[in-house]
Design an enzyme around this catalytic site. Structure first.
Site, PDB file in Angstrom:
ATOM      1  N   LYS A 238       0.821  -1.222   0.000  1.00 53.68           N
ATOM      2  CA  LYS A 238       0.000   0.000   0.000  1.00 53.68           C
ATOM      3  C   LYS A 238       0.849   1.265   0.000  1.00 53.68           C
ATOM      4  O   LYS A 238       2.047   1.236   0.273  1.00 53.68           O
ATOM      5  CB  LYS A 238      -0.976  -0.037   1.178  1.00 53.68           C
ATOM      6  CG  LYS A 238      -2.118  -1.026   0.881  1.00 53.68           C
ATOM      7  CD  LYS A 238      -3.243  -0.959   1.856  1.00 53.68           C
ATOM      8  CE  LYS A 238      -4.376  -1.892   1.377  1.00 53.68           C
ATOM      9  NZ  LYS A 238      -5.396  -2.090   2.406  1.00 53.68           N
ATOM     10  N   ARG A 272      -3.766  -9.971   4.922  1.00 49.25           N
ATOM     11  CA  ARG A 272      -4.184 -10.010   3.516  1.00 49.25           C
ATOM     12  C   ARG A 272      -2.999  -9.550   2.674  1.00 49.25           C
ATOM     13  O   ARG A 272      -2.556  -8.409   2.811  1.00 49.25           O
ATOM     14  CB  ARG A 272      -5.401  -9.096   3.338  1.00 49.25           C
ATOM     15  CG  ARG A 272      -6.003  -9.113   1.950  1.00 49.25           C
ATOM     16  CD  ARG A 272      -7.255  -8.237   1.909  1.00 49.25           C
ATOM     17  NE  ARG A 272      -7.866  -8.244   0.600  1.00 49.25           N
ATOM     18  CZ  ARG A 272      -7.478  -7.470  -0.409  1.00 49.25           C
ATOM     19  NH1 ARG A 272      -6.487  -6.622  -0.243  1.00 49.25           N
ATOM     20  NH2 ARG A 272      -8.094  -7.549  -1.585  1.00 49.25           N
TER      21      ARG A 272
HETATM   22  N1  HH2 Z   1      -7.512  -3.667   0.910  1.00 48.02           N
HETATM   23  C1  HH2 Z   1      -7.849  -3.686  -0.388  1.00 48.02           C
HETATM   24  C2  HH2 Z   1      -8.983  -4.390  -0.824  1.00 48.02           C
HETATM   25  N2  HH2 Z   1      -9.723  -5.100   0.055  1.00 48.02           N
HETATM   26  N3  HH2 Z   1     -10.138  -5.840   2.253  1.00 48.02           N
HETATM   27  C3  HH2 Z   1      -9.815  -5.842   3.541  1.00 48.02           C
HETATM   28  N4  HH2 Z   1     -10.537  -6.533   4.421  1.00 48.02           N
HETATM   29  N5  HH2 Z   1      -8.727  -5.142   4.027  1.00 48.02           N
HETATM   30  C4  HH2 Z   1      -7.935  -4.403   3.207  1.00 48.02           C
HETATM   31  O1  HH2 Z   1      -6.987  -3.772   3.696  1.00 48.02           O
HETATM   32  C5  HH2 Z   1      -8.254  -4.373   1.806  1.00 48.02           C
HETATM   33  C6  HH2 Z   1      -9.388  -5.116   1.360  1.00 48.02           C
HETATM   34  C7  HH2 Z   1      -7.009  -2.960  -1.380  1.00 48.02           C
HETATM   35  O2  HH2 Z   1      -6.029  -3.822  -1.931  1.00 48.02           O
HETATM   36  P1  HH2 Z   1      -6.154  -4.533  -3.362  1.00 48.02           P
HETATM   37  O3  HH2 Z   1      -7.282  -5.498  -3.387  1.00 48.02           O
HETATM   38  O4  HH2 Z   1      -4.838  -5.131  -3.705  1.00 48.02           O
HETATM   39  O5  HH2 Z   1      -6.387  -3.338  -4.345  1.00 48.02           O
HETATM   40  P2  HH2 Z   1      -7.645  -2.825  -5.158  1.00 48.02           P
HETATM   41  O6  HH2 Z   1      -8.665  -2.342  -4.189  1.00 48.02           O
HETATM   42  O7  HH2 Z   1      -7.079  -1.723  -6.019  1.00 48.02           O
HETATM   43  O8  HH2 Z   1      -8.186  -3.965  -5.990  1.00 48.02           O
END
Ligand code: HH2
Length: 290
Positions: A238, A272
């Site tokens: 992040k 995660r």
């Molecule tokens: N962060 C993201 C998405 N979902 N869910 C939970 N529970 N906690 C988190 O910190 C979290 C989440 C963001 O990461 P990512 O899925 O890699 O990115 P994007 O939202 O751009 O798909």
């Protein structure tokens, strides 16, 4: 989940997190946090390495993460990165359901679906999902009743604002106290709606409507945040890691592993991550040496 991985007579590891009962499975990594591997079925998630592209590639990627040791596979069909546009449930379901069905047929591993839409969650549970990962903390008025009825696991995450605007000017008085209080209130609401206490996992939402200082305060204060419930921490690659180090998204694995140390110290039940093999190895060694 107790972290005594030492031979007899050795020191007890400090790690302790409650197990997470998601209905079909009781998840417990015995001595270290569970690893949730990220598979994004989106064209725009912030880390390109998390977007395999296409149904077959997504299934293959998820099975690879399972082989690398992921305890949970988290499928997301809507990016929630700062500035992202909302994806409606129809488009989300088109992206998600074929991958979920194919994966359910090929693995018994816990499958989680990252959605804020109860309509999508319902179809995902019918297709065999075990966990709903809701970054809105169950803002959809139908979400809690659905989860209660199905008896699946539920992640309730804190976010200030919406992905489109959340990083414009996030403000808190005391971020740890406010996030802790908000999560406790959402957990109470979920329990009042009939969600069993042991199905819940709480998440402070690193990067969701938080400045660098807010994120750091939360990572230092994790021990307080979950109030005895399982805690999930998502810090992988992040932007706070970029803000601290200047590293581009592609170069943030070392910083992501450092964030796992904070999650471990804070008693996180689940982390995660994008990089499953590296995270499993890191946590296994950390659990053994602390
Ligand atoms: N962060 C993201 C998405 N979902 N869910 C939970 N529970 N906690 C988190 O910190 C979290 C989440 C963001 O990461 P990512 O899925 O890699 O990115 P994007 O939202 O751009 O798909």
């Amino acid at each position: 989940m107790r972290g005594d991985v030492r031979p007899e007579g050795g020191r007890k590891a400090p790690f302790f997190a409650p197990a997470w009962d998601v209905g079909r499975l009781r998840l417990d990594a015995a001595g270290r946090p569970l690893v949730m591997g990220i598979v994004n079925l989106t064209p725009d998630s912030f880390w390109a390495g998390s977007r395999p592209g296409g149904i077959e590639a997504a299934v293959a990627r998820a099975l690879q993460l399972a082989d690398e040791g992921a305890d949970i596979l988290d499928l997301g069909a809507e990016s929630t990165r700062p500035g992202a546009d909302e994806v409606g449930p129809d488009r989300e379901q088109e992206r998600l359901l074929p991958v979920l069905a194919a994966l359910r047929a090929r693995t018994g591993r816990a499958l989680s679906v990252d959605t804020r839409h109860a309509a999508t969650a319902r179809l995902a549970l019918e297709a065999g999902a075990d966990i709903i990962n809701d970054v809105s903390g169950a803002a959809d008025p139908d979400m809690l009743a659905l989860v209660a009825e199905r008896g699946c696991g539920l992640v309730l995450m804190h976010m200030q604002g919406t992905p489109r605007t959340m990083q414009h000017d996030p403000r808190y008085g005391d971020v740890v106290a406010e996030v802790t209080g908000w999560l406790a209130a959402r957990a109470r609401l979920a329990e009042e709606a009939g969600v069993a206490r042991e199905r819940l996992c709480l998440d402070p939402g690193i990067g969701f409507g938080k400045t660098l200082e807010h994120n750091l305060a939360l990572l230092r204060g994790l021990g307080a945040v979950a109030g005895g419930r399982p805690l999930l921490v998502g810090a992988s690659r992040k932007s706070f890691i970029g803000a601290l180090t200047g590293a581009a998204v592609a170069d943030r694995l070392p910083g992501s592993l450092a964030a796992l140390a904070a999650a471990f110290a804070g008693g996180a039940a689940v982390v995660r991550v994008h990089d499953v093999a590296a995270s499993v190895q890191y946590l296994d060694v950390l659990a053994a040496v602390t």
